[in-house]
Design an enzyme around this catalytic site. Structure first.
Site, short mmCIF file in Angstrom:
data_model
loop_
_atom_site.label_atom_id
_atom_site.label_comp_id
_atom_site.label_asym_id
_atom_site.label_seq_id
_atom_site.Cartn_x
_atom_site.Cartn_y
_atom_site.Cartn_z
N LEU A 1 0.80 -1.13 -0.33
CA LEU A 1 -0.38 -0.03 0.04
C LEU A 1 1.13 1.59 -0.13
O LEU A 1 2.38 1.61 0.85
CB LEU A 1 -0.97 -0.02 1.16
CG LEU A 1 -2.27 -0.37 0.93
CD1 LEU A 1 -2.99 -0.82 2.69
CD2 LEU A 1 -2.92 -0.34 0.14
N ASP A 2 0.79 2.23 -1.37
CA ASP A 2 1.42 3.42 -0.86
C ASP A 2 0.90 4.25 -0.05
O ASP A 2 0.32 4.25 1.23
CB ASP A 2 0.54 4.15 -1.88
CG ASP A 2 1.36 3.32 -3.27
OD1 ASP A 2 2.61 2.72 -3.64
OD2 ASP A 2 0.39 4.04 -3.74
N PRO A 3 2.10 5.14 1.39
CA PRO A 3 1.60 5.60 2.04
C PRO A 3 0.74 7.18 1.91
O PRO A 3 0.47 6.97 3.64
CB PRO A 3 3.73 6.68 1.67
CG PRO A 3 4.46 5.36 1.11
CD PRO A 3 3.56 4.88 -0.04
N LEU A 4 0.66 6.95 1.10
CA LEU A 4 -0.37 8.07 0.82
C LEU A 4 -2.13 7.41 1.42
O LEU A 4 -3.04 8.26 1.41
CB LEU A 4 -1.07 8.62 -0.05
CG LEU A 4 -0.03 10.00 -0.05
CD1 LEU A 4 -0.12 10.13 -1.56
CD2 LEU A 4 -0.23 10.84 0.95
N ALA A 5 -1.95 5.45 0.76
CA ALA A 5 -3.56 5.07 1.52
C ALA A 5 -2.94 4.39 2.75
O ALA A 5 -2.18 4.15 3.51
CB ALA A 5 -3.02 3.93 0.00
#
Length: 339
Positions: free
Chosen positions: A68-72
């Site tokens: 998961l991306d850091p922004l997710a």
């Protein structure tokens, strides 16, 4: 051999005022087997979250089942010990997301971190419910996606985002993915919230951009939350803050068994003698129909031995646990032995 945390014991050091600073305490790793469902917080990379939980559990071996991306935020299944052997099952599983899009702007990254490269906010007011439904329908089923430049896909050993940050564009081939469900949850002015159920390898950022192009106004992702992975749900997950506040016994009590990753696969139970032969990698004769994937258990007590497939009356091992792992799961000293 005992594995220690990177911050292992250091020599005593002089402290303020001539005192002696206490040495760092050894953190002894141990065998931990199971799956922990983490609700990954905003701003953390998947690997950072994994390493933090691994440290909290003092686990020897760990891995996650899909970045998961850091922004997710949202569901990040973490595997420990024997469960790491089945992480691919979760990687291959369908995923469910809730995503918030901003209509009218296209960015370099496909999300809010990037710079706006096309601004068509004047066209947002022309979007109608009928146009939105038509765009949604166009995204359903099997579609081709071109992976974004800001992704971890590799080209000649380097991640694509490294090229993107250097201003280099790499040609990418489109990939076939499946969008099983795409529902509109809310829509107000330029903010659109959707729920997506999709196959592995789907980039929701790209889906957001493509949806915006179908609407004629462009779009980018402003928030993303994974709510499901195969049979697993974020409703079962624990937050990192809550995990930090627990003691070790409470954390360990949250671990699901490794076969939690295997969903609703059919199960096969073997008697001790047959279980021992299966564990040694031998095929076993069974009176069962062909099956692409089954869970295999020993009896007395019932314990997971591994995964297999059935073809022409033979149970053929796919992924086997080691005797030590089986013992760790069963808690017994004697293991099934082949005769």
């Amino acid at each position: 051999m005992t594995t220690l945390d990177p911050a292992i014991t250091a020599p005593a050091e002089a402290g303020v005022g001539g005192g002696v600073r206490a040495p760092r305490v050894k953190r002894v790793r141990r065998a931990v087997h199971g799956v922990l469902l983490l609700d990954k917080p905003l701003g953390w990379s998947s690997n950072d979250a994994l390493q933090k939980v691994k440290w909290l559990l003092r686990a020897e071996k760990a891995g996650h089942t899909g970045t998961l991306d850091p922004l997710a935020t949202g569901l990040l299944p973490l595997c420990f010990g024997a469960a790491t052997k089945f992480s691919q099952v979760s990687l291959d599983a369908d995923k469910t997301y809730r995503a918030t899009l901003r209509l009218g702007q296209t960015t370099t990254t496909g999300d809010a971190e990037g710079e706006v490269v096309i601004d068509r906010q004047d066209r947002v007011t022309a979007v109608t419910p009928q146009a939105l439904d038509a765009a949604r329908s166009a995204m359903l089923g099997e579609i081709d996606q071109v992976p974004p430049m800001y992704s971890a896909l590799k080209h000649e050993g380097k991640a694509l985002y490294e090229y993107a940050r250097a201003g280099v564009e790499i040609e990418r081939e489109a990939r076939r993915v499946s969008i099983h469900k795409l529902d509109i949850l809310s829509w107000h002015a330029d903010a659109l919230e959707i729920e997506v159920c999709c196959s592995k390898g789907t980039y929701v950022r790209t889906l957001a951009q493509d949806l915006g192009e179908h609407l004629g106004c462009g779009a980018h992702l402003t928030a993303l939350r994974r709510t499901g992975s195969g049979p697993l749900s974020v409703a079962q997950a624990v937050t990192l803050d809550a995990l930090i506040e627990m003691d070790e016994a409470q954390r360990e009590a949250l671990l699901m068994p490794p076969d939690a990753l295997l969903g609703d696969w059919p199960s096969v139970e073997l008697a001790d003698a047959e279980a021992g032969r299966f564990l040694s990698g031998l095929r076993r004769r069974v009176t069962l129909p062909d099956a692409p994937a089954v869970r295999v258990y020993g009896s007395a007590p019932r314990v997971l031995l591994g995964s297999a497939h059935i073809k022409a009356g033979e149970l053929i091992p796919t992924r086997l646990l080691s005797p030590v792992e089986v013992q760790g799961l069963s808690g017994r000293q004697a293991l099934p032995q082949p005769l």
